[in-house]
Design an enzyme around this catalytic site. Structure first.
Site, short mmCIF file in Angstrom:
data_model
loop_
_atom_site.label_atom_id
_atom_site.label_comp_id
_atom_site.label_asym_id
_atom_site.label_seq_id
_atom_site.Cartn_x
_atom_site.Cartn_y
_atom_site.Cartn_z
N GLN A 154 48.41 32.81 27.72
CA GLN A 154 48.27 34.26 27.95
C GLN A 154 49.56 34.83 28.52
O GLN A 154 50.02 34.39 29.57
CB GLN A 154 47.12 34.48 28.94
CG GLN A 154 46.91 35.92 29.32
CD GLN A 154 46.21 36.05 30.67
OE1 GLN A 154 46.61 35.42 31.65
NE2 GLN A 154 45.16 36.85 30.73
N GLY A 155 50.15 35.81 27.84
CA GLY A 155 51.37 36.44 28.34
C GLY A 155 51.10 37.84 28.87
O GLY A 155 51.27 38.82 28.16
N ASN B 268 42.81 39.12 45.84
CA ASN B 268 41.60 39.60 46.51
C ASN B 268 41.82 40.97 47.15
O ASN B 268 40.88 41.75 47.27
CB ASN B 268 41.13 38.57 47.54
CG ASN B 268 40.42 37.40 46.86
OD1 ASN B 268 40.58 37.19 45.66
ND2 ASN B 268 39.63 36.67 47.62
N GLU B 269 43.04 41.25 47.53
CA GLU B 269 43.32 42.55 48.14
C GLU B 269 43.21 43.67 47.10
O GLU B 269 42.62 44.72 47.36
CB GLU B 269 44.71 42.55 48.79
CG GLU B 269 44.81 41.71 50.05
CD GLU B 269 44.73 40.21 49.78
OE1 GLU B 269 45.12 39.76 48.67
OE2 GLU B 269 44.27 39.47 50.68
N SER C 55 51.38 38.74 32.88
CA SER C 55 52.22 39.07 34.04
C SER C 55 53.70 39.03 33.70
O SER C 55 54.14 38.27 32.83
CB SER C 55 51.95 38.07 35.17
OG SER C 55 50.63 38.16 35.62
N SER D 215 50.38 30.06 32.35
CA SER D 215 49.83 28.71 32.50
C SER D 215 49.86 27.98 31.16
O SER D 215 49.56 28.58 30.13
CB SER D 215 48.38 28.77 32.99
OG SER D 215 48.34 29.33 34.27
N GLU E 163 32.64 38.07 30.48
CA GLU E 163 32.07 36.76 30.82
C GLU E 163 32.41 36.33 32.23
O GLU E 163 33.31 35.54 32.49
CB GLU E 163 32.54 35.68 29.82
CG GLU E 163 31.91 34.30 30.01
CD GLU E 163 30.39 34.28 29.78
OE1 GLU E 163 29.84 35.31 29.33
OE2 GLU E 163 29.78 33.26 30.07
#
Lengths: 384, 393
Positions: B126-127, B379-380, B129, B161, B244
């Protein structure tokens, strides 16, 4: 697997919430508390009309049946409104005790009055020295010709002074902390030898200390089999804890709503304080805490009457620990975000805060229940 | 309400258990239990086993290899998979590319890519970021200039990743400049062997190098590999991030970690007993188990909810609470390891040191657990989103 409220349960909640919105606002609650008993017998009668006082009592005893999930719905609504009427001691402790252990005559004497809202019952088990040890009973009951004589002390008996009847535990055999030897007795208000000392508790309820000084009871005052009451007491207390956990969920949702309302409208430095990220995140974290506590209330309700006591106790201890921790966090942050208003008695938030503290301290605090579970080897997938 | 499985659900779970018991290769199971990284070959082998059973892509439509299971069944599949020590299916293929093409792909794209993705014949990455576009993903700068029937891609992706293993990448690129930065983004599929693509591994604090930088130097991507409308890639990305969420709490992973903590603590001698007899440790562990049980029920409430039900916990609650518990478990694992957690195990087995091999993944697990509150939206940022969308702040 089914984890949603039924249509009937939603209706129960909605009608109860409507009733409480109408009759149990913050100022109305103060008026209820100012009554002599510390609560309002008219509200109590209205609970009977709503069918709440026959909940958990089987139909063959003229109750309305119902499960602990129904009781959870009721207790959550009570939590939102900070209800002070003695539902938990009357129904979940004493009423259920009579229903489970009483003979036909005892049930006929007391349950119809409870269901109709004419009677208030109390459960006098705790003693000053016992802390959370349910087997720690020093009060004694001696068999005498035609009856029993009780001597000893009870403490923290919610609604003890206003109750029409009390269920009192006393030791008929064994030493102070023995599991065996505890018996239960039915005691009417005003029995000679029963001295009641009424006092307020920090959360706005009323409790009483009892002195039993040669209190004489007839033979038919004995409730259930002699000397074998501890498993029943544990079962009742676990049911009551399930109720308290549900009450916490109601309190937490009310606290979050109050806090949201406050930070949206309170303006400082020219803008609502709710535009500050650090405050927003505190309120978001309340949502996490509420969801975890709600799941615990569900677990407690489902397992509150599980046939296997070990499983029941694990579930109840888990629920009390996790929900208590979550509610303490929410209550603390709600007070903080209300600023100075949070520590005045003029604002509801402080009243919720105190109730959370009292619930946390009741029937085993988090440290106590966590210790029990840890000493038993943890959960290790024993649940659900 | 009832937490017990219905007889049908129980039978289904038993069927899953029987399969996982016999189907997971023991070497892979041992690795997963220790949270060691599985190799590409192992994951491909496992995906082929699942594929042969018809369970490679349970939540895809049946016509594309899915199972037609309901939410509870999909939940049970994931839980049993973790409990059996099976690796999690390659998420970029199964949970991202698949749903993406199913929602936005052309018939030709689906036909070409979905069957191969389900079998892991193609390994996807997955590209999204970029160095300047993390939480603020729409700030991405990698450009794609249209030249006839190709897009010429130039720029850089980061935190990609498994890019070194990948045959293909789905990536967000900027195809135009509009008033709103969310507009003018497009989604492309690129063959990783295309000239101009360079992958540079990033060493992470757990000692692995699974994440990478991917550089695009005027890479020519056929226009037929555009997914969805040109300039409308942002809606694809948003769709994917909301898709999902059954497994998002990662309860199974944390359960597995707690099982390791118990096994490890039982071997650590303290006085006359073991670490499990230490009251403080036992209480920290028990509290973690209790909170995980609460999360499991919260997750089940979400899984069993039907449309129209109220108070359904949202995915963000599951992610935030779940990632926090994963990290708590990792911290407790480190505590259980004590000094055993310190040595970096030598790569060559003959150089054996006094610290046992089973302790080797303690510190890497602890280190990598920090990523749980960073990836998939920190999480922020998730709290910001909840404050706005759920609480109206």
């Amino acid at each position: 697997m089914q984890l949603q409220l039924t249509e009937d349960q939603r209706l129960l909640r909605d009608s109860l919430d409507r009733f409480l919105a109408d009759r149990y606002g913050f100022e109305q609650r103060r008026a209820h508390q100012r009554q002599a008993a510390g609560y309002n017998r008219e509200i109590w009668s209205a609970f009977a009309e709503l069918g709440l006082l026959g909940l958990l009592l089987p139909a063959e005893q003229d109750g309305f049946g119902g499960s602990f999930v129904d009781a959870m719905v009721v207790m959550e609504s009570f939590g939102r409104a900070l209800v002070v009427e003695p539902y938990l001691p009357s129904l979940l402790l004493a009423g259920r005790c009579i229903s489970l252990a009483g003979d036909a005559a005892q049930r006929a004497r007391l349950l119809p009055g409870l269901i109709a809202g004419e009677l208030v019952l109390a459960f006098a088990h705790a003693e000053p020295q016992a802390r959370y040890d349910l087997a720690d009973v020093e009060t004694t009951a001696r068999r005498q010709a035609n009856g029993w004589v009780l001597d000893g002390r009870k403490s923290l008996v919610q609604a003890g002074a206003s109750a029409d009847w009390l269920v009192v535990s006393a030791r008929t055999a064994g030493a102070t902390r023995d599991a065996n030897g505890i018996s239960l007795f039915l005691v009417p208000r005003g029995a000679p030898g029963l001295v009641l000392r009424d006092y307020a508790t920090h959360d706005g309820l009323h409790a009483a200390d009892l002195r039993l000084d040669g209190l004489r009871l007839p033979a038919d005052a004995l409730l259930g089999a002699p000397a074998e009451a501890l498993p029943l007491i544990e079962r009742l207390v676990d049911g009551a804890i399930a109720g308290l956990v549900a009450e916490l969920v109601g309190i937490m949702s009310a606290l979050q709503a109050l806090t949201l309302d406050h930070i949206r409208t309170r303006v400082q430095f020219g803008r609502p304080i709710g535009s500050n990220q650090v405050l927003q995140h505190r309120v978001v974290d309340m949502t996490m805490a509420i969801e975890q506590a709600r799941s615990m209330a569900i677990l407690a309700a489902i397992e509150a009457d599980a046939p296997d006591p070990r499983r029941r106790r694990l579930a109840i201890s888990t629920a009390k620990t996790v929900a208590g921790q979550a509610a303490t966090q929410v209550a603390r942050d709600a007070v903080q975000l209300h600023g100075g208003m949070g520590i005045t008695l003029d604002h509801p938030v402080g009243h919720y805060f105190k109730r959370v503290a009292a619930i946390e301290a009741s029937l085993g605090n988090g440290a106590h229940h966590l210790g029990l579970v840890a000493a038993g080897g943890g959960l290790a997938n024993a649940l659900p | 309400m009832d937490l017990q499985l219905s007889p049908e659900e129980q039978a289904f779970r038993d069927e899953l258990r029987r399969f996982f018991d016999s189907a997971v290769p023991p070497a892979i199971r041992a690795k997963v239990r220790r949270e060691e990284r599985t190799t590409k070959e192992e994951l491909v082998a496992w995906q082929r086993i699942l594929h042969a059973r018809g369970w490679a892509v349970p939540h895809w439509p049946v016509e594309w290899g899915g199972t037609g299971w309901n939410a509870v069944q999909r939940y049970l599949f994931r839980e049993e998979l973790f409990a059996a020590g099976a690796p999690e299916p390659q998420i970029f293929n199964v949970n991202m590319l698949g749903p993406l093409l199913l929602a936005y792909g052309t018939p030709a794209q689906k036909q070409r890519f979905l069957p191969r993705a389900a079998r892991l014949d193609d390994w996807w990455c997955q590209g999204f970021s970029e160095p300047g576009a993390g939480s603020d993903l729409a700030a991405l700068k990698t450009s794609a200039r249209r030249e006839g029937d190709v897009f010429v891609v130039h720029g850089q992706k980061v935190w990609t990743s498994t890019a070194r293993h990948a045959d293909w990448i789905f990536l967000l690129v900027r195809t135009g400049q509009f008033a709103k930065k969310q507009e003018g983004i497009s989604l492309l599929l690129a063959d990783m062997r295309t000239p101009g693509i360079t992958v540079r591994p990033i060493e992470t604090i757990d000692g692995a190098n699974e994440v990478n930088e991917v550089f695009f130097d005027d890479v020519r991507v056929p226009a037929e590999n555009l997914v969805g409308e040109e300039h409308q890639g942002w809606s694809c990305a948003k769709y994917l991030l909301g898709h999902e969420r059954v497994g998002i709490a990662n309860v199974g992973l944390t359960k597995n970690r707690i099982r390791r903590i118990r096994e490890l603590a039982a071997r650590v001698r303290i006085g006359q007993g073991t670490l499990l007899d230490d009251r403080g440790f036992a209480e920290r562990l028990a509290l973690l188990e209790m909170e995980l049980l609460a999360l499991e029920i919260t997750q089940l409430r979400a899984v069993t909810a039907h449309a129209g039900h109220e108070s359904v916990p949202n995915a963000t609650v599951l992610k935030i609470t779940g990632s926090a518990l994963q990290q708590r478990a990792a911290e407790l694992l480190l505590e259980a390891g004590g000094p055993l957690a310190i040595p970096l195990q030598p790569a060559e087995p003959e150089e054996e040191i006094a610290t046992p091999g089973w302790a080797r993944m303690i510190t890497p697990t602890y280190c990598y657990s920090r990523a749980a509150t960073i990836y998939g939206g920190t999480n922020e940022v998730l709290r910001n989103v909840m404050a706005r969308s759920a609480l109206g702040l």
